[in-house]
Design a protein around this motif. Structure first.
Motif, PDB file in Angstrom:
ATOM      1  N   LEU A 138       9.841  52.189  45.192  1.00 39.97           N
ATOM      2  CA  LEU A 138       9.993  53.217  46.212  1.00 39.97           C
ATOM      3  C   LEU A 138      10.359  52.597  47.556  1.00 39.97           C
ATOM      4  O   LEU A 138      11.242  53.089  48.278  1.00 39.97           O
ATOM      5  CB  LEU A 138       8.699  54.025  46.334  1.00 39.97           C
ATOM      6  N   THR A 139       9.688  51.479  47.886  1.00 36.87           N
ATOM      7  CA  THR A 139       9.994  50.797  49.142  1.00 36.87           C
ATOM      8  C   THR A 139      11.436  50.335  49.175  1.00 36.87           C
ATOM      9  O   THR A 139      12.149  50.509  50.176  1.00 36.87           O
ATOM     10  CB  THR A 139       9.060  49.592  49.337  1.00 36.87           C
ATOM     11  N   SER A 140      11.906  49.766  48.071  1.00 36.35           N
ATOM     12  CA  SER A 140      13.293  49.288  48.002  1.00 36.35           C
ATOM     13  C   SER A 140      14.281  50.444  48.172  1.00 36.35           C
ATOM     14  O   SER A 140      15.291  50.325  48.866  1.00 36.35           O
ATOM     15  CB  SER A 140      13.544  48.574  46.674  1.00 36.35           C
ATOM     16  N   ILE A 141      13.968  51.576  47.536  1.00 35.08           N
ATOM     17  CA  ILE A 141      14.849  52.741  47.651  1.00 35.08           C
ATOM     18  C   ILE A 141      14.903  53.231  49.091  1.00 35.08           C
ATOM     19  O   ILE A 141      15.975  53.543  49.626  1.00 35.08           O
ATOM     20  CB  ILE A 141      14.378  53.869  46.707  1.00 35.08           C
ATOM     21  N   LEU A 142      13.731  53.283  49.757  1.00 34.75           N
ATOM     22  CA  LEU A 142      13.693  53.747  51.136  1.00 34.75           C
ATOM     23  C   LEU A 142      14.487  52.826  52.051  1.00 34.75           C
ATOM     24  O   LEU A 142      15.178  53.291  52.974  1.00 34.75           O
ATOM     25  CB  LEU A 142      12.239  53.855  51.614  1.00 34.75           C
ATOM     26  N   VAL A 143      14.393  51.499  51.805  1.00 36.62           N
ATOM     27  CA  VAL A 143      15.162  50.554  52.607  1.00 36.62           C
ATOM     28  C   VAL A 143      16.650  50.793  52.423  1.00 36.62           C
ATOM     29  O   VAL A 143      17.432  50.835  53.376  1.00 36.62           O
ATOM     30  CB  VAL A 143      14.790  49.103  52.248  1.00 36.62           C
ATOM     31  N   LEU A 144      17.076  50.971  51.152  1.00 32.61           N
ATOM     32  CA  LEU A 144      18.488  51.213  50.886  1.00 32.61           C
ATOM     33  C   LEU A 144      18.973  52.491  51.542  1.00 32.61           C
ATOM     34  O   LEU A 144      20.076  52.562  52.084  1.00 32.61           O
ATOM     35  CB  LEU A 144      18.730  51.264  49.371  1.00 32.61           C
ATOM     36  N   ILE A 145      18.127  53.527  51.504  1.00 29.99           N
ATOM     37  CA  ILE A 145      18.499  54.791  52.151  1.00 29.99           C
ATOM     38  C   ILE A 145      18.641  54.583  53.653  1.00 29.99           C
ATOM     39  O   ILE A 145      19.584  55.067  54.285  1.00 29.99           O
ATOM     40  CB  ILE A 145      17.458  55.887  51.840  1.00 29.99           C
ATOM     41  N   ALA A 146      17.683  53.822  54.226  1.00 31.34           N
ATOM     42  CA  ALA A 146      17.739  53.576  55.667  1.00 31.34           C
ATOM     43  C   ALA A 146      18.997  52.819  56.039  1.00 31.34           C
ATOM     44  O   ALA A 146      19.702  53.161  56.994  1.00 31.34           O
ATOM     45  CB  ALA A 146      16.501  52.784  56.111  1.00 31.34           C
ATOM     46  N   ASN A 194      18.286  48.682  66.776  1.00 34.12           N
ATOM     47  CA  ASN A 194      18.438  47.340  66.236  1.00 34.12           C
ATOM     48  C   ASN A 194      18.398  46.290  67.337  1.00 34.12           C
ATOM     49  O   ASN A 194      19.324  45.489  67.472  1.00 34.12           O
ATOM     50  CB  ASN A 194      19.766  47.254  65.463  1.00 34.12           C
ATOM     51  N   SER A 195      17.313  46.263  68.127  1.00 32.87           N
ATOM     52  CA  SER A 195      17.233  45.246  69.174  1.00 32.87           C
ATOM     53  C   SER A 195      17.064  43.842  68.594  1.00 32.87           C
ATOM     54  O   SER A 195      17.172  42.854  69.321  1.00 32.87           O
ATOM     55  CB  SER A 195      16.088  45.555  70.155  1.00 32.87           C
ATOM     56  N   TRP A 196      16.825  43.756  67.275  1.00 29.87           N
ATOM     57  CA  TRP A 196      16.782  42.445  66.608  1.00 29.87           C
ATOM     58  C   TRP A 196      18.079  41.669  66.838  1.00 29.87           C
ATOM     59  O   TRP A 196      18.080  40.439  66.819  1.00 29.87           O
ATOM     60  CB  TRP A 196      16.572  42.615  65.104  1.00 29.87           C
ATOM     61  N   GLN A 197      19.187  42.356  67.009  1.00 27.26           N
ATOM     62  CA  GLN A 197      20.492  41.705  67.104  1.00 27.26           C
ATOM     63  C   GLN A 197      20.981  41.565  68.543  1.00 27.26           C
ATOM     64  O   GLN A 197      22.141  41.227  68.769  1.00 27.26           O
ATOM     65  CB  GLN A 197      21.528  42.516  66.304  1.00 27.26           C
ATOM     66  N   ASP A 198      20.095  41.807  69.509  1.00 26.88           N
ATOM     67  CA  ASP A 198      20.539  41.874  70.891  1.00 26.88           C
ATOM     68  C   ASP A 198      20.971  40.517  71.442  1.00 26.88           C
ATOM     69  O   ASP A 198      21.758  40.442  72.373  1.00 26.88           O
ATOM     70  CB  ASP A 198      19.435  42.475  71.760  1.00 26.88           C
ATOM     71  N   GLY A 199      20.425  39.455  70.907  1.00 29.66           N
ATOM     72  CA  GLY A 199      20.891  38.134  71.301  1.00 29.66           C
ATOM     73  C   GLY A 199      20.454  37.660  72.668  1.00 29.66           C
ATOM     74  O   GLY A 199      21.166  36.905  73.331  1.00 29.66           O
ATOM     75  N   VAL A 202      14.816  52.977  70.078  1.00 35.39           N
ATOM     76  CA  VAL A 202      13.566  52.218  69.945  1.00 35.39           C
ATOM     77  C   VAL A 202      13.868  50.723  69.960  1.00 35.39           C
ATOM     78  O   VAL A 202      14.872  50.272  69.403  1.00 35.39           O
ATOM     79  CB  VAL A 202      12.837  52.615  68.645  1.00 35.39           C
ATOM     80  N   GLY A 203      13.000  49.960  70.588  1.00 35.12           N
ATOM     81  CA  GLY A 203      13.173  48.513  70.569  1.00 35.12           C
ATOM     82  C   GLY A 203      12.640  47.854  71.829  1.00 35.12           C
ATOM     83  O   GLY A 203      11.977  48.486  72.657  1.00 35.12           O
ATOM     84  N   MET A 204      12.924  46.572  71.956  1.00 30.83           N
ATOM     85  CA  MET A 204      12.568  45.770  73.128  1.00 30.83           C
ATOM     86  C   MET A 204      13.867  45.437  73.845  1.00 30.83           C
ATOM     87  O   MET A 204      14.716  44.699  73.312  1.00 30.83           O
ATOM     88  CB  MET A 204      11.856  44.490  72.687  1.00 30.83           C
ATOM     89  N   TRP A 205      14.053  45.986  75.065  1.00 33.03           N
ATOM     90  CA  TRP A 205      15.364  45.932  75.705  1.00 33.03           C
ATOM     91  C   TRP A 205      15.299  45.248  77.065  1.00 33.03           C
ATOM     92  O   TRP A 205      14.417  45.530  77.874  1.00 33.03           O
ATOM     93  CB  TRP A 205      15.932  47.342  75.854  1.00 33.03           C
ATOM     94  N   ASN A 206      16.266  44.384  77.313  1.00 35.20           N
ATOM     95  CA  ASN A 206      16.328  43.607  78.543  1.00 35.20           C
ATOM     96  C   ASN A 206      16.925  44.436  79.686  1.00 35.20           C
ATOM     97  O   ASN A 206      18.008  45.008  79.544  1.00 35.20           O
ATOM     98  CB  ASN A 206      17.188  42.367  78.293  1.00 35.20           C
ATOM     99  N   ILE A 207      16.228  44.506  80.813  1.00 34.18           N
ATOM    100  CA  ILE A 207      16.747  45.077  82.056  1.00 34.18           C
ATOM    101  C   ILE A 207      16.877  43.912  83.014  1.00 34.18           C
ATOM    102  O   ILE A 207      15.893  43.229  83.305  1.00 34.18           O
ATOM    103  CB  ILE A 207      15.819  46.164  82.620  1.00 34.18           C
ATOM    104  N   ARG A 208      18.094  43.658  83.524  1.00 32.22           N
ATOM    105  CA  ARG A 208      18.330  42.388  84.213  1.00 32.22           C
ATOM    106  C   ARG A 208      19.350  42.508  85.336  1.00 32.22           C
ATOM    107  O   ARG A 208      20.194  43.410  85.347  1.00 32.22           O
ATOM    108  CB  ARG A 208      18.844  41.344  83.224  1.00 32.22           C
ATOM    109  N   SER A 209      19.286  41.532  86.220  1.00 31.93           N
ATOM    110  CA  SER A 209      20.357  41.299  87.168  1.00 31.93           C
ATOM    111  C   SER A 209      21.509  40.630  86.442  1.00 31.93           C
ATOM    112  O   SER A 209      21.318  39.747  85.607  1.00 31.93           O
ATOM    113  CB  SER A 209      19.871  40.393  88.305  1.00 31.93           C
ATOM    114  N   GLU A 210      22.752  41.060  86.771  1.00 29.84           N
ATOM    115  CA  GLU A 210      23.933  40.403  86.229  1.00 29.84           C
ATOM    116  C   GLU A 210      24.368  39.208  87.075  1.00 29.84           C
ATOM    117  O   GLU A 210      25.296  38.496  86.697  1.00 29.84           O
ATOM    118  CB  GLU A 210      25.080  41.404  86.109  1.00 29.84           C
ATOM    119  N   GLU A 235      13.943  52.827  63.896  1.00 28.99           N
ATOM    120  CA  GLU A 235      14.240  51.414  64.139  1.00 28.99           C
ATOM    121  C   GLU A 235      14.375  50.685  62.811  1.00 28.99           C
ATOM    122  O   GLU A 235      13.550  50.855  61.909  1.00 28.99           O
ATOM    123  CB  GLU A 235      13.142  50.759  64.983  1.00 28.99           C
ATOM    124  N   LEU A 236      15.390  49.853  62.702  1.00 26.30           N
ATOM    125  CA  LEU A 236      15.619  49.097  61.476  1.00 26.30           C
ATOM    126  C   LEU A 236      14.553  48.022  61.290  1.00 26.30           C
ATOM    127  O   LEU A 236      13.989  47.514  62.272  1.00 26.30           O
ATOM    128  CB  LEU A 236      17.000  48.443  61.513  1.00 26.30           C
TER     129      LEU A 236
END
Length: 547
Positions: free
Chosen positions: A14-22, A97-102, A493-501, A526-527
């Motif tokens: 069930l978990t695998s199916i839910l991940v695939l659906i997501a 997907n803040s995981w990919q924010d870099g 949803v996520g952890m997001w950077n607010i910054r000076s450029e 959120e992924l």
């Protein structure tokens, strides 16, 4: 015993199916584009002297990303530097997907001789953006490139297809290496004025844009510098603004355009002048000494080289620039990434549930120059905040460690994280009491710039907000001794950077993170953590959950 095993087995299925659906709901059947990037050092000569630049696949600037709304981007980055490296995506929103924010608050750096593969999606976006290296002062050495997100074929665009689409990556450059700049900042000093400006990695008259008589061209202009606002203009030609960081605009004509740090604009230019070569001019704004560089607009039927004086830029400072900024309006009848008009989202009819005021400052802490937001000067922990949040690792940060309002006490060093609730609607005021222009960026979001003016913001300032057709964007300027107000829906949803450029200010603390939280913990919001996520610091011995 067997029944219990069957239960666990069924739960796993069930978990695998839910991940695939997501994942299917996120990536669907949209096209995939694959990139392999090798990050190296190499010699560059944009200001006439040899410098060590950061190259991607041997290129400076790096390769351009061309994609279409909702395309999936698989970018495998191999770090051949002798130090850790990260790439971030200026304006690509990383939906769920803040995981990919870099950036260092969300992602462990790529170690030397290692690689990491980013999985991005240009979800419901169009427009002009760029990528850049986010660690230390790497951005001063290059490693940046353009991102173009085109509309899907059936989505109408509010102007005819141009004869060609040109990228203009303009900004300041130092002759010193990024390590030398870092040493100056670590020693507690400010950076001097940059040594010059460049266009697409080239110095004075080093880059040529070729046009045919009578045709119209799109120029996507991004300020990829680290220290100065710029003004862009083309000798003898006007520019029709059509897009700002993912929003189609009213097509206003300008003779020159201010582009602040981190900002991107698209303009249409018609080659309707006598056939010869013309200067493309970039000059600094709000600096004690004006820096200038040029490229060339070359008519294909021209035999006359550029000559004569350069076209002048703005002769006044704040008033001219703020008037221009207010003139940039949303095109309410144009389609966005989807068929519905941009103006179908009535941002001005939604009442904010929270007001946040952010004041920048330049304190000295322990005898060294630092920069702060609401009196907190950010320092990176050894563990990315996103990993600490996911694995429930204590001692890395505290929610509420930065206030919603300026704090009048002495500035101090910390790791500020502001808590926010998913789907709330906030008003943010950037208050600038310093004598230089500020440029602010928010990762993961596009926001509405509803107002800006000189002096102190007060509740009465809301009477002058543009609640009908202000532009949505991800980077905004704040003029000296002035304020800028934005409205933003916290829908990511996520952890997001607010910054000076301004990269020296960011490096010395003018940034923090916004944790947008959903108690549902749903993959629709959120992924899950990527299977290939790099782990470091206190998260080093944890394991990602396999998909």
């Amino acid at each position: 015993m067997r029944e219990k095993s069957n239960v666990h087995y069924s739960a796993a299925i069930l978990t695998s199916i839910l991940v695939l659906i997501a994942l299917q709901s996120v990536y669907g059947d949209n096209p995939y584009r694959y990139y392999t990037w090798k990050i190296t050092y190499g010699d560059i000569y944009p200001l006439g002297v040899k410098q060590q630049g950061i190259l991607i696949n041997g290129q400076f600037p790096g390769p351009q990303i061309d994609c279409v709304t909702n395309d999936n981007l698989i970018i495998s980055v191999y770090n051949y530097l002798n130090e850790p490296f990260l790439i971030s995506w200026n304006g690509i929103q990383q939906r769920r997907n803040s995981w990919q924010d870099g950036v260092s608050g969300t992602t462990c750096p790529i170690p030397p001789r290692k690689n990491f593969t980013y999985h991005l999606q240009a979800k419901d976006q169009i427009g002009s953006f760029f990528y850049f290296p986010s660690l230390g002062m790497h951005k001063a050495a290059g490693g940046y490139g353009a991102i173009r997100v085109y509309s899907r074929p059936r989505i109408p665009v509010p102007f005819d297809p141009p004869a060609r689409d040109y990228t203009v990556l303009a900004g300041d450059l130092y002759k010193r290496s990024h390590r030398q700049l870092k040493y100056i900042l670590d020693s507690g000093h400010n950076l001097p004025l940059p040594d010059g400006l460049i266009v697409n990695g080239r110095g004075w008259n080093g880059y040529t844009f070729t046009v045919d008589q009578g045709k119209t061209y799109r120029f996507r202009i991004s300020n990829v510098g680290i220290a100065t606002s710029i003004n862009f203009r083309i000798q003898g030609h006007t520019m029709k603004l059509v897009e700002v960081e993912g929003s189609h605009t009213l097509q206003t004509t300008y003779t020159s355009l201010d582009v602040h740090l981190g900002q991107s604009y698209s303009v249409l230019v018609t080659a309707n002048q006598p056939p010869k070569d013309y200067y493309v001019v970039v000059s600094s704004r709000f600096t004690r000494r004006i820096l200038t560089t040029t490229a060339v607009l070359h008519y294909s039927n021209s035999w006359t080289k550029v000559s004569g004086p350069l076209p002048g830029g703005p002769t006044t400072q704040i008033n001219w620039s703020i008037y221009q900024a207010r003139s940039i309006r949303w095109n309410l009848t144009a389609s966005g990434p989807r068929p519905n008009p941009q103006g179908s989202y009535h941002y001005g009819l939604i009442k904010p549930t929270r007001t946040i005021m952010l004041a920048n400052s330049a304190p000295y802490i322990n005898g060294k120059q630092r920069y702060a937001v609401n009196s907190v000067s950010y320092v990176d922990p050894d563990t990315p905040l996103k990993l600490a949040d996911y694995f429930n690792i204590g001692g890395v940060y505290n929610l509420g460690s930065i206030s919603d309002q300026p704090y009048n006490g002495n500035a101090y060093i910390g790791t500020p994280v502001m808590a926010a609730n998913f789907r709330s609607y906030v008003e943010i005021i950037f208050q600038n009491w310093e004598n230089n222009v500020q440029s602010w960026h928010i990762d993961g979001y596009s926001f509405f710039v509803v107002g800006m003016n000189g002096g102190q913001w007060t509740p009465a300032s809301r009477l002058h907000y543009n609640l009908r057709d202000t532009v949505a964007r991800c980077t905004t300027q704040v003029y000296p001794k002035s304020w800028t107000a934005i409205y933003m829906a916290l829908d990511n949803v996520g952890m997001w950077n607010i910054r000076s450029e301004d990269w020296s200010r960011r490096y010395l603390g003018q940034q923090f993170y916004l944790r947008v939280y959903s108690p549902a913990h749903s993959w629709r919001d959120e992924l899950p953590i990527p299977k290939n996520a790099l782990l470091c610091g206190k998260a080093r011995h944890h394991r990602t959950r396999p998909l």
